[in-house]
Scaffold this motif. Structure first.
Motif, PDB file in Angstrom:
ATOM      1  N   GLU A 229     -21.032 -44.273 -40.671  1.00  0.00           N
ATOM      2  CA  GLU A 229     -20.947 -45.701 -41.001  1.00  0.00           C
ATOM      3  C   GLU A 229     -21.817 -46.051 -42.201  1.00  0.00           C
ATOM      4  O   GLU A 229     -21.540 -47.019 -42.912  1.00  0.00           O
ATOM      5  CB  GLU A 229     -21.348 -46.523 -39.789  1.00  0.00           C
ATOM      6  N   ASP A 230     -22.886 -45.281 -42.417  1.00  0.00           N
ATOM      7  CA  ASP A 230     -23.757 -45.546 -43.564  1.00  0.00           C
ATOM      8  C   ASP A 230     -23.276 -44.835 -44.823  1.00  0.00           C
ATOM      9  O   ASP A 230     -24.008 -44.736 -45.808  1.00  0.00           O
ATOM     10  CB  ASP A 230     -25.191 -45.112 -43.241  1.00  0.00           C
ATOM     11  N   ARG A 231     -22.051 -44.304 -44.775  1.00  0.00           N
ATOM     12  CA  ARG A 231     -21.419 -43.631 -45.915  1.00  0.00           C
ATOM     13  C   ARG A 231     -22.165 -42.353 -46.320  1.00  0.00           C
ATOM     14  O   ARG A 231     -22.186 -41.986 -47.491  1.00  0.00           O
ATOM     15  CB  ARG A 231     -21.301 -44.575 -47.115  1.00  0.00           C
TER      16      ARG A 231
END
Length: 440
Positions: free
Chosen positions: A356-358
């Motif tokens: 989700e934090d890439r």
């Protein structure tokens, strides 16, 4: 005594200093120019790398440019792992084979009087297609009928005589030898009548053979004989060829290693679906079912011949046509990802999972069955997780990525706070002094 006079020496300040050689001056000028060029290139490179990216731009400061790479961001393609039905298929090259191919041949000789079909026409079984002059065969039939009638009359007379002889023999008025001779004559005439009936039937068959009809339903080809020509019985060329189009078979070969699996599925009574595609595999010609396997392995290729049957309602399959065949062996319910998402490393297959934090995580997975587009993952991945499909060569564990199609985070716009704003800098200060205010 006069002494020679020495000329007066001019003062030292009246003589100019000696000039350096011209070659030394040019050397120093060249060195100075080279230093200026190097300094200019270094400054320009520093500016291009360090300048803030313009919003929406795609150049050096835009998404995917050196500015993005310098900040640790890599633009990648991605896809979500999904639960799907994965068909296990077997592709092969097949040949369309008709169930029946009939060559229309004349069974009696004569003049071809009528041709009642059109080339390329679809004909029905029993349909009249051509006629041969039947008059000679009709005359032969009448002759056979006449011979039969004559012999039947002789047989009837012999039977009456035999009956009379038997009456006289009962009255002891005639010899038994005469009765036996008459009985043998009756049997002889009975045999003659049977032969006459057979000759009459043969003559009638010849008359029927003058009418050439379609033995099967199918598509008729090009005409080989024109009306008015004389045809002979059982000629090699024939009049035309009829090919059955519906249904039709496709013959192809399967690897011998796949034979046990096919036999297992076939023995369970499950129909195996078969699809026929065109040469480019872009168009589905027809859908059918698997029919049977041959009883021997071709030792030269290590394959076994197989057949599939298609209804071919639209006549999209043509006899002797080469098609691409896809046999569906079974269907698996599994998690699938694009083939490009799976890579091979020292520890085996792995994928890059996007958090989700890439940031990406290298995760080892187990591969299952695969098709041209997707591959099944039996372990190591859950449905809904994002994986990298493009750009993975530039990644490592913990790398930050930017997904294709996402809008990058833009820095301060140069037009809003840069030197062109007019609120600061020497040019803006001069405008304020002159009363012009900030530029629009």
């Amino acid at each position: 005594m006069d002494h020679p006079t020495t000329p007066a020496t001019p003062p030292a300040e009246s003589f100019p200093p000696p000039e350096p050689p011209p070659s030394r001056r040019r050397r120093w000028i060249g060195i100075l120019i080279a230093l200026l060029v190097v300094a200019g290139l270094a400054g320009g490179s520093w500016y291009l790398i360090k300048r803030p990216p313009a919003e929406g731009a795609g150049g050096f400061g835009g998404p995917g440019g050196p500015g993005a790479f310098g900040a640790g961001m890599v633009t990648v393609g991605h896809a979500a792992a999904r639960q799907a039905e994965l068909p296990i298929t077997l592709d092969a090259l097949g040949t369309v084979t008709p169930l029946a191919t009939i060559t229309l041949k004349a069974q009696v000789g004569g003049v071809l009087t009528d041709v009642l079909f059109t080339e390329g026409q679809t004909v029905k079984k029993g349909q009249l297609l051509a006629r041969i002059d039947a008059r000679p065969y009709e005359q032969a039939l009448m002759q056979a009928q006449g011979t039969r009638v004559r012999d039947e009359a002789q047989l009837e007379a012999a039977r009456v005589t035999l009956s009379r002889y038997r009456t006289l023999l009962g009255q002891d008025s005639i010899a038994r030898q005469d009765v036996d001779t008459q009985a043998a004559l009756v049997k002889q005439l009975e045999g003659t009548v049977i032969t006459d009936k057979a000759s009459e039937a043969a003559a009638r068959v010849n008359v029927e053979f003058t009418r050439i009809t379609a033995p099967i339903t199918g598509r008729i080809g090009l005409r080989a004989v024109d009306p008015g020509n004389t045809v002979t019985a059982n000629s090699t060329t024939g009049i035309a060829v009829i090919t059955q189009m519906n249904p039709i078979d496709v013959q192809f070969s399967v690897p011998q290693d796949r034979v046990p699996e096919i036999q297992q599925q076939f023995a369970q009574g499950k129909p195996l679906a078969v699809a026929a595609f065109d040469r480019t595999r872009s168009t589905t010609l027809d859908l059918g079912t698997f029919s049977t396997l041959d009883n021997v392995v071709d030792t030269t290729t290590g394959t076994v011949k197989a057949k599939a049957r298609f209804e071919n309602v639209a006549s999209t399959l043509f006899p002797s046509q080469f098609v691409n065949v896809r046999l569906t062996l079974r269907t698996l319910n599994s998690i699938v990802v694009p083939v490009t998402a799976v890579r091979t490393g020292p520890k085996g297959p792995y994928v890059y999972v996007i958090g989700e934090d890439r940031t990406v995580q290298m995760r080892t997975v187990k591969r299952g069955e695969s098709t041209v587009d997707v591959v099944a993952i039996t372990d190591g991945l859950k449905a809904g997780e994002l994986v990298v499909t493009e750009g993975g060569d530039r990644l490592s564990e913990g790398s930050r990525v930017q997904l294709q199609g996402e809008r990058p985070a833009a820095g301060p716009r140069q037009g809003a706070s840069g030197p062109r704003a007019g609120a600061s800098g020497p040019r803006g200060e001069r405008r304020r002094r002159e009363g012009g205010g900030p530029p629009p």
